[in-house]
Design a protein around this motif. Sequence first.
Motif, PDB file in Angstrom:
ATOM      1  N   ASP A 196      91.799 -64.346  -9.693  1.00 56.81           N
ATOM      2  CA  ASP A 196      92.324 -63.405  -8.700  1.00 56.81           C
ATOM      3  C   ASP A 196      93.528 -63.992  -7.979  1.00 56.81           C
ATOM      4  N   ASN A 197      94.353 -63.079  -7.478  1.00 59.67           N
ATOM      5  CA  ASN A 197      95.509 -63.529  -6.724  1.00 59.67           C
ATOM      6  C   ASN A 197      95.074 -64.128  -5.388  1.00 59.67           C
ATOM      7  N   ALA A 198      95.712 -65.247  -5.044  1.00 64.42           N
ATOM      8  CA  ALA A 198      95.315 -65.944  -3.821  1.00 64.42           C
ATOM      9  C   ALA A 198      95.586 -65.116  -2.578  1.00 64.42           C
ATOM     10  N   PHE A 199      96.461 -64.122  -2.700  1.00 62.44           N
ATOM     11  CA  PHE A 199      96.767 -63.283  -1.544  1.00 62.44           C
ATOM     12  C   PHE A 199      95.601 -62.364  -1.186  1.00 62.44           C
ATOM     13  N   ALA A 200      94.658 -62.240  -2.107  1.00 61.32           N
ATOM     14  CA  ALA A 200      93.513 -61.390  -1.822  1.00 61.32           C
ATOM     15  C   ALA A 200      92.477 -62.117  -0.971  1.00 61.32           C
ATOM     16  N   LEU A 201      92.687 -63.418  -0.723  1.00 65.16           N
ATOM     17  CA  LEU A 201      91.717 -64.174   0.075  1.00 65.16           C
ATOM     18  C   LEU A 201      91.931 -63.900   1.562  1.00 65.16           C
ATOM     19  N   SER A 202      90.889 -64.136   2.349  1.00 63.98           N
ATOM     20  CA  SER A 202      91.015 -63.981   3.801  1.00 63.98           C
ATOM     21  C   SER A 202      91.836 -65.144   4.356  1.00 63.98           C
ATOM     22  N   GLY A 203      92.255 -65.014   5.603  1.00 62.12           N
ATOM     23  CA  GLY A 203      93.082 -66.057   6.217  1.00 62.12           C
ATOM     24  C   GLY A 203      92.431 -67.431   6.170  1.00 62.12           C
ATOM     25  N   GLY A 204      91.147 -67.472   6.520  1.00 59.66           N
ATOM     26  CA  GLY A 204      90.454 -68.753   6.526  1.00 59.66           C
ATOM     27  C   GLY A 204      90.268 -69.315   5.125  1.00 59.66           C
ATOM     28  N   GLN A 205      90.032 -68.404   4.165  1.00 63.14           N
ATOM     29  CA  GLN A 205      89.916 -68.866   2.772  1.00 63.14           C
ATOM     30  C   GLN A 205      91.249 -69.400   2.278  1.00 63.14           C
TER      31      GLN A 205
END
Lengths: 288, 254
Positions: free
Chosen positions: B146-155
């Motif tokens: 998955d694209n890293a931009f789909a992670l939450s801020g903390g992730q």
Amino acid sequence: MTSSSTKKIRQALGFLFLRLCLALVLAAVALFLADIISRGSSSLSWEFISQKPRRGMTEGGIFPAIFGTFLVTAVTALLAVPVGICAAIYLNEYAKKNRLTRLIRLSIRNLSGVPSIVYGLFGVILFVNMMKFGTSILSAGLTLGLMTLPWTITASEEALKTVPNSFREGALALGATKWQAIRTNVLPYALPGMLTGTVLGLARAAGETAPIMFTGAAFALPFLPKSLGDQFMALPYHLYIMATQHHDIAKVRPLAYGTALVLIIFVLGLNLGAVILRYRLRRRHKRF
Amino acid sequence: MSDQPKIEAKNLDFYYGAKQALKSLNIACHPRKVTAIIGPSGCGKSTFIRTLNRMNDVVAGTRVAGDILVDGSSILGPKIDVVELRKRIGMVFQKPNPFPKSIFDNIAYGLRINGMAGSREHLEEVVEKSLVEAALWDEVKDRLKDNAFALSGGQQQRLCIARALAVEPEVILFDEPCSAIDPIATAKIEDLIERLKSTYTVVIVTHNMQQAARVSDYTAFLMLGELIEFDETKKIFTAPSQKMTEDYITGRFG
Ligand SMILES: Nc1ncnc2c1ncn2[C@@H]1O[C@H](COP(=O)(O)OP(=O)(O)OP(=O)(O)O)[C@@H](O)[C@H]1O
Ligand SMILES: [Mg+2]
């Protein structure tokens, strides 16, 4: 009246005004396209796009002009795309942000406003005479390339600017060289924007008459060009002749509209290609 | 403090144009120790740690004076190989800055550009190890593509930590690594810092006094670009020698 309802009315009026502006622009484009299509589509046929002109261009097709425009646009792209992208990378990534750089950038912006006939005459001096390329596809393509360069540089630089600085810093912090950071972590994300801007510039060049008139485009040729050193027929120049220079303008009018339609399809096709390409590239690595 | 400091700032001045952001700092960061940098917003914490891996080089119009020694030799000269230096001194930025690539490719990026990727198995191993260390593995192990931009801020923040760990630097500079992370992940990051300490030199900027007290061995307190106090963390938090330090850490500031 409460202040909140005044605000809402203001907003509604504002939006209405914006919609009207948009409608005006769309109406102009639609009218223009409708006119060309309605008058030009009758002469559009397989014969029209695959045959040479016959009988003093009063019959037959415009294949040599289509072919010539393809070739000359390819030469234009060969000069304007790589040089434009490299210049933009230099300006945005390497050049110091000082007065000289600003001056260079300003000059480039100004060059994009120079009338195309000036480029045409400059091309005659530089490519046709000094470099002895003669009146040829090469001279005309290079002239158009020069004319397009300011557009490709500017578009490419704008595309590079949209890539956040944190991508560069992030790569550098991991031990990337500056070039590695640019190549692997900036260019891929700027490329879609670069291509769109570049293709728009090329599409504009493909429709130009003045820069190719003296550098290589021919009135009519009995044969197709065999090398880049030959003269060629081109859609915009052909259209210009059919519309203003032909001995029987009234008779060839439908053919002129047909030529205009083909030219517009060519240019819109280029733009459509750019849109599709950009969409594909963007999907590959999402948007930030 | 008998052993040689890993990093030593000597009379370090830093300017953004005409504005002086760091004033004659003297701070030493020791190997296998955690040094915390604390101070109010805008006091120069980020500026300081960004001078340590020459990250401020890329900001136009800046100037450094004084000296920074790493393993006893200056890193400020023009002859220094900055690329090599930055590989040795890893950094986690204040604002998470994932690249718009897959989670896997984010972690692999540093290895690839440094020619450390090796075989696919090795690469996968390092990616997993780094993500486990950064307390992110369990959350992303099924979606590495998955694209890293789909992670939450903390992730994203933990992803950036994992990315920095993957290239195995000697020093790791953390600029507020826990600012967007919940208490559980924060505890994991603090554990990580504790573990990193056994081999690395760690510098951490934090706004969280308890965190500084928990994880660090030394603490530097900055204000308006000046070093107010630098001492063992124990001392700073129990018996600071400056009134200003005490006011700041007890929250009686201003
Ligand atoms: N790129 C820059 N150009 C000019 N001034 C800057 C720049 N970056 C930071 N500064 C200034 O330098 C000073 C120190 O900034 P710095 O980012 O180091 O503070 P900080 O201690 O990290 O603050 P925070 O806790 O809010 O992150 C501030 O006054 C800031 O305005
Ligand atoms: Mg900061």
